[in-house]
Design a protein around this motif. Structure first.
Motif, PDB file in Angstrom:
ATOM      1  N   ALA A 205       0.837  -1.206   0.000  1.00 26.76           N
ATOM      2  CA  ALA A 205       0.000   0.000   0.000  1.00 26.76           C
ATOM      3  C   ALA A 205       0.870   1.255   0.000  1.00 26.76           C
ATOM      4  O   ALA A 205       0.567   2.239  -0.688  1.00 26.76           O
ATOM      5  CB  ALA A 205      -0.923  -0.012   1.204  1.00 26.76           C
ATOM      6  N   ALA A 208       2.249   1.663  -3.437  1.00 28.35           N
ATOM      7  CA  ALA A 208       1.215   2.163  -4.352  1.00 28.35           C
ATOM      8  C   ALA A 208       1.015   3.667  -4.187  1.00 28.35           C
ATOM      9  O   ALA A 208       0.920   4.410  -5.180  1.00 28.35           O
ATOM     10  CB  ALA A 208      -0.101   1.431  -4.092  1.00 28.35           C
ATOM     11  N   GLU A 209       0.981   4.108  -2.949  1.00 30.80           N
ATOM     12  CA  GLU A 209       0.794   5.540  -2.685  1.00 30.80           C
ATOM     13  C   GLU A 209       1.975   6.340  -3.222  1.00 30.80           C
ATOM     14  O   GLU A 209       1.802   7.405  -3.816  1.00 30.80           O
ATOM     15  CB  GLU A 209       0.628   5.759  -1.187  1.00 30.80           C
ATOM     16  CG  GLU A 209       0.395   7.205  -0.798  1.00 30.80           C
ATOM     17  CD  GLU A 209       0.228   7.387   0.705  1.00 30.80           C
ATOM     18  OE1 GLU A 209       0.127   8.548   1.139  1.00 30.80           O
ATOM     19  OE2 GLU A 209       0.212   6.372   1.433  1.00 30.80           O
ATOM     20  N   HIS A 212       1.773   6.550  -6.947  1.00 29.83           N
ATOM     21  CA  HIS A 212       0.497   7.081  -7.446  1.00 29.83           C
ATOM     22  C   HIS A 212      -0.248   6.049  -8.301  1.00 29.83           C
ATOM     23  O   HIS A 212      -0.699   6.340  -9.415  1.00 29.83           O
ATOM     24  CB  HIS A 212       0.732   8.361  -8.255  1.00 29.83           C
ATOM     25  CG  HIS A 212       1.524   9.393  -7.512  1.00 29.83           C
ATOM     26  ND1 HIS A 212       1.021  10.076  -6.424  1.00 29.83           N
ATOM     27  CD2 HIS A 212       2.812   9.833  -7.680  1.00 29.83           C
ATOM     28  CE1 HIS A 212       1.941  10.915  -5.974  1.00 29.83           C
ATOM     29  NE2 HIS A 212       3.033  10.783  -6.704  1.00 29.83           N
ATOM     30  N   THR A 213      -0.346   4.857  -7.756  1.00 30.21           N
ATOM     31  CA  THR A 213      -1.072   3.797  -8.440  1.00 30.21           C
ATOM     32  C   THR A 213      -1.927   3.055  -7.427  1.00 30.21           C
ATOM     33  O   THR A 213      -1.995   3.428  -6.255  1.00 30.21           O
ATOM     34  CB  THR A 213      -0.097   2.844  -9.165  1.00 30.21           C
ATOM     35  OG1 THR A 213      -0.853   1.916  -9.946  1.00 30.21           O
ATOM     36  CG2 THR A 213       0.773   2.092  -8.173  1.00 30.21           C
ATOM     37  N   SER A 214      -2.583   2.000  -7.858  1.00 31.42           N
ATOM     38  CA  SER A 214      -3.473   1.262  -6.959  1.00 31.42           C
ATOM     39  C   SER A 214      -2.751   0.089  -6.312  1.00 31.42           C
ATOM     40  O   SER A 214      -1.756  -0.427  -6.855  1.00 31.42           O
ATOM     41  CB  SER A 214      -4.692   0.742  -7.721  1.00 31.42           C
ATOM     42  OG  SER A 214      -4.309  -0.276  -8.623  1.00 31.42           O
ATOM     43  N   LEU A 215      -3.278  -0.333  -5.162  1.00 31.39           N
ATOM     44  CA  LEU A 215      -2.730  -1.504  -4.478  1.00 31.39           C
ATOM     45  C   LEU A 215      -2.834  -2.730  -5.371  1.00 31.39           C
ATOM     46  O   LEU A 215      -1.901  -3.543  -5.437  1.00 31.39           O
ATOM     47  CB  LEU A 215      -3.477  -1.728  -3.161  1.00 31.39           C
ATOM     48  CG  LEU A 215      -3.116  -2.994  -2.369  1.00 31.39           C
ATOM     49  CD1 LEU A 215      -1.646  -3.005  -2.003  1.00 31.39           C
ATOM     50  CD2 LEU A 215      -3.984  -3.089  -1.113  1.00 31.39           C
ATOM     51  N   GLN A 216      -3.955  -2.882  -6.070  1.00 32.49           N
ATOM     52  CA  GLN A 216      -4.149  -4.032  -6.948  1.00 32.49           C
ATOM     53  C   GLN A 216      -3.105  -4.049  -8.060  1.00 32.49           C
ATOM     54  O   GLN A 216      -2.574  -5.111  -8.415  1.00 32.49           O
ATOM     55  CB  GLN A 216      -5.557  -4.013  -7.544  1.00 32.49           C
ATOM     56  CG  GLN A 216      -5.905  -5.239  -8.382  1.00 32.49           C
ATOM     57  CD  GLN A 216      -5.885  -6.521  -7.585  1.00 32.49           C
ATOM     58  OE1 GLN A 216      -6.145  -6.525  -6.377  1.00 32.49           O
ATOM     59  NE2 GLN A 216      -5.559  -7.630  -8.243  1.00 32.49           N
ATOM     60  N   ALA A 217      -2.786  -2.879  -8.599  1.00 33.10           N
ATOM     61  CA  ALA A 217      -1.784  -2.809  -9.668  1.00 33.10           C
ATOM     62  C   ALA A 217      -0.415  -3.226  -9.161  1.00 33.10           C
ATOM     63  O   ALA A 217       0.327  -3.941  -9.850  1.00 33.10           O
ATOM     64  CB  ALA A 217      -1.739  -1.396 -10.237  1.00 33.10           C
TER      65      ALA A 217
END
Length: 267
Positions: A205, A208-209, A212-217
């Motif tokens: 997480a 991802a932050e 600047h992307t998603s946790l899933q990505a």
């Protein structure tokens, strides 16, 4: 396969969550007497509930294992409750990850205190217990399993401090295993790679932050990089720990099992 763990007295440090909890549950399911140590009473309460839901007994002990005194107290209390120790599984302690640009010399010392010291201290207590039992006539095999981490073998830029602590633990694992092999005390290590734990989720997480992307990505990218195509589960790490601790691995000592989904295959 009968692992001959029924009735064995097992301490799992860091046994209130993640890989440690999975190990503790697996030993209990094999009929071992299990005690778990954590410095967080709330985590211990949650772990007790997990055991109760499965109908498994467990002894819990709240203790910070960073000091030798704390480890002495924990060992004395638990052995007083369930008898002389047979197996120690070290899983307590985690070093923080730092971006390379923020890494300071003090972070390396913090990592050693957070990860190396608890393992060292508890192994010392376990070895003293095993030696005491030997001098009083016991000939049962004893075992220590250290859950360390793949960062001790393979450099990660955002985990240099923790990697140093892990590398030191691998060195200690080899040295102690050699020193105590003649006394029927086996000491082995497991190096998990990315494993589906709360701590891993928090790390992903954060990544991802930062990107600047998603946790899933981020998760999908990590899985795509692994030859086996997915992250490990804590139960899979626990299965290997049970084998190494059992008499089925009676000729295995000083070994290090990498469990990183084939990312760094060994020759």
């Amino acid at each position: 396969m009968d692992l001959h763990l029924h009735g064995k007295r097992v301490i799992v440090t860091g046994g209130s969550k993640g890989i440690g909890l999975a190990c503790a549950i697996a030993f209990a399911a094999e009929g071992a007497q299990v005690a778990i140590i954590s410095r967080d009473p709330a985590n211990l309460t949650a772990a007790q509930a997990e055991f109760a839901q499965r109908g498994l007994p467990v002894i819990v002990h709240a203790q910070d294992l960073g000091s030798t005194t704390g480890c002495e107290q924990a060992m004395a209390s638990l052995e007083g409750e369930f008898g002389p120790l047979d197996i120690l599984v070290n899983c307590a302690g985690a070093a923080k990850k730092y971006p390379l640009e923020t890494l300071e010399p003090a972070n390396f010392h913090e990592a050693l205190q957070a990860k190396f010291d608890p393992y060292l201290n508890m192994q010392h207590q376990a070895l003293q217990s095993f030696t005491h039992q030997r001098t009083h006539g016991s000939r049962d095999d004893k075992a220590i399993v250290n859950i360390i981490g793949i960062g001790g073998r393979h450099v990660m830029a955002n985990h240099l401090a923790g990697g140093l602590a892990n590398a030191a633990l691998l060195f200690l694992n080899a040295g102690l295993a050699t020193a105590h092999a003649a006394h029927a005390i086996r000491i082995n290590a497991i190096n998990p790679g990315l494993t589906l734990t709360t701590r891993t989720e928090q790390t992903l997480a954060f990544e991802a932050e930062r990107n600047h992307t998603s946790l899933q990505a981020v998760l999908e990218a990590k899985e795509a990089a692994l030859p086996i195509g997915r992250l490990a589960t804590p139960a899979e790490i626990a299965d290997v720990a049970l084998f190494l601790a059992s008499s089925r691995a009676s000729y295995v000592t000083g070994a290090v099992i990498d469990m990183d989904g084939g990312l760094h295959p060994s020759l």
